[in-house]
Design an enzyme around this catalytic site. Structure first.
Site, PDB file in Angstrom:
ATOM      1  N   ASP A  53       2.848   7.029  -2.554  1.00  9.02           N
ATOM      2  CA  ASP A  53       3.673   7.671  -1.538  1.00  9.02           C
ATOM      3  C   ASP A  53       5.077   7.473  -2.067  1.00  9.02           C
ATOM      4  O   ASP A  53       5.527   7.013  -3.275  1.00  9.02           O
ATOM      5  CB  ASP A  53       3.690   6.489  -0.405  1.00  9.02           C
ATOM      6  N   SER A  54       5.886   8.126  -1.289  1.00  6.07           N
ATOM      7  CA  SER A  54       7.430   8.223  -1.671  1.00  6.07           C
ATOM      8  C   SER A  54       8.023   6.750  -1.581  1.00  6.07           C
ATOM      9  O   SER A  54       8.885   6.489  -2.053  1.00  6.07           O
ATOM     10  CB  SER A  54       8.101   9.140  -0.913  1.00  6.07           C
TER      11      SER A  54
ATOM     12  N   HIS B 156       4.846   6.785   6.996  1.00  7.34           N
ATOM     13  CA  HIS B 156       5.804   5.595   7.478  1.00  7.34           C
ATOM     14  C   HIS B 156       5.563   5.254   9.052  1.00  7.34           C
ATOM     15  O   HIS B 156       5.860   4.230   9.311  1.00  7.34           O
ATOM     16  CB  HIS B 156       7.214   6.056   7.127  1.00  7.34           C
TER      17      HIS B 156
HETATM   18  N1  DGL Z   1       5.741   8.771   3.894  1.00  2.00           N
HETATM   19  C1  DGL Z   1       5.730  10.202   3.728  1.00  2.00           C
HETATM   20  C2  DGL Z   1       5.143  11.143   4.560  1.00  2.00           C
HETATM   21  O1  DGL Z   1       4.057  10.659   4.800  1.00  2.00           O
HETATM   22  C3  DGL Z   1       7.202  10.739   3.523  1.00  2.00           C
HETATM   23  C4  DGL Z   1       8.365  10.081   3.652  1.00  2.00           C
HETATM   24  C5  DGL Z   1       9.589  10.603   3.024  1.00  2.00           C
HETATM   25  O2  DGL Z   1      10.374  11.321   3.427  1.00  2.00           O
HETATM   26  O3  DGL Z   1       9.870  10.296   1.813  1.00  2.00           O
HETATM   27  O4  DGL Z   1       5.422  12.320   4.667  1.00  2.00           O
END
Ligand code: DGL
Length: 266
Positions: free
Chosen positions: A10-11, A186
């Site tokens: 994940d980011s 998130h």
């Molecule tokens: N958690 C990520 C998602 O599901 C993205 C969060 C980010 O913008 O880094 O899209």
């Protein structure tokens, strides 16, 4: 025989909402979770930037010889799932499963909300899926990059958090949705707060359970499901280790012990 791990990327820390479901549903599996906290958020980056960053994460996990990779990030999935599958043909890669399908089966008034990052909302990928799954349903897809920093920066100012959530969720109330699909990994960490604002009658769904089921199907098909009782959990971050340790403990609670947390540079 070696018990190979499932790799999850994940980011940032948000994908732990998916990781905890994988650990719960597949208790014999070992996992390596890799968070690119240094470069978070991805939601406001270009597709090419997201691809280059994700490629580094997948390369790292491929070197660790993981048996499957989960993109626990909608933003990565919609930007480059197919490119990553072409680049790494030997490793099965699973993207986030949009909850729109479930939402379209559950909705009673045929009005579905989808909340994601700006990049995910803008992608054609999501739009196509909405059309495929949602049939006659009306979908309001809102993209915001204001919620990921609330989680990543451990925002504690409740007035600020509620103000942002109220602003972002108001259009869904005006549209009179009865089902909200969370299109960013998130966001489940903000679910309780969202539920308070939306009221009990609106059902909030996220992708984690569907992803865990999909992993199980792929591992079964490939005959790589773990049969061992010993497993290991490793969480890696490209960012600040102490911050990540503190935040992951806070988000996961005491439930998950024996988790090794380390920082790495890619
Ligand atoms: N958690 C990520 C998602 O599901 C993205 C969060 C980010 O913008 O880094 O899209």
């Amino acid at each position: 025989m070696v018990n190979k791990s499932i790799g999850i990327i994940d980011s940032g820390i948000g994908g732990l909402s998916i990781w905890r479901e994988i650990v719960k549903e597949l208790p014999k599996e070992s996992t390596i979770y890799l968070a690119d906290s240094k470069n978070c958020p991805y939601g406001s980056k270009s597709s090419e930037e997201i691809y280059q960053l994700s490629k580094k994460l997948v390369t790292f996990l491929a070197q660790k010889k993981v048996k499957l990779i989960v993109l626990a990030c909608n933003t990565i999935t919609v930007s480059c799932l197919s490119k990553l599958r072409i680049e790494f043909p030997k490793i099965p890669i699973i993207g986030t499963v949009p909850v729109i399908k479930t939402a379209s089966e559950i909705t009673k008034n045929n009005k579905i909300g989808v909340l994601s990052t700006v990049r995910t909302a803008k992608s054609k990928y999501q739009k196509k899926l909405i059309q495929t799954f949602a049939g006659g349903a009306r979908v309001l897809n809102i993209g915001t990059d204001k919620l990921v920093p609330i989680i990543e920066n451990e925002e504690t100012n409740m007035i600020k958090i509620n103000k942002i959530l109220n602003e972002e969720l108001k259009p869904f109330l005006d549209f009179k949705i009865d089902t909200l699909a969370l299109g960013c990994s998130h966001f489940p960490f903000l679910k309780k707060k969202m539920q308070k604002i939306l009221g009990k009658k609106i059902l909030i769904l996220d992708s984690s359970a569907a992803i865990a089921r999909q992993i199980e199907r792929v591992l079964k098909n490939n005959k790589t499901l773990s049969v061992y009782n010993s497993r290991s959990y490793v969480l890696l971050t490209t960012g600040d280790l102490e911050k990540f340790k503190k935040l992951s403990k806070k988000l996961l609670g005491k439930k998950f012990k024996n988790v090794a947390i380390k920082s790495i540079s890619l």
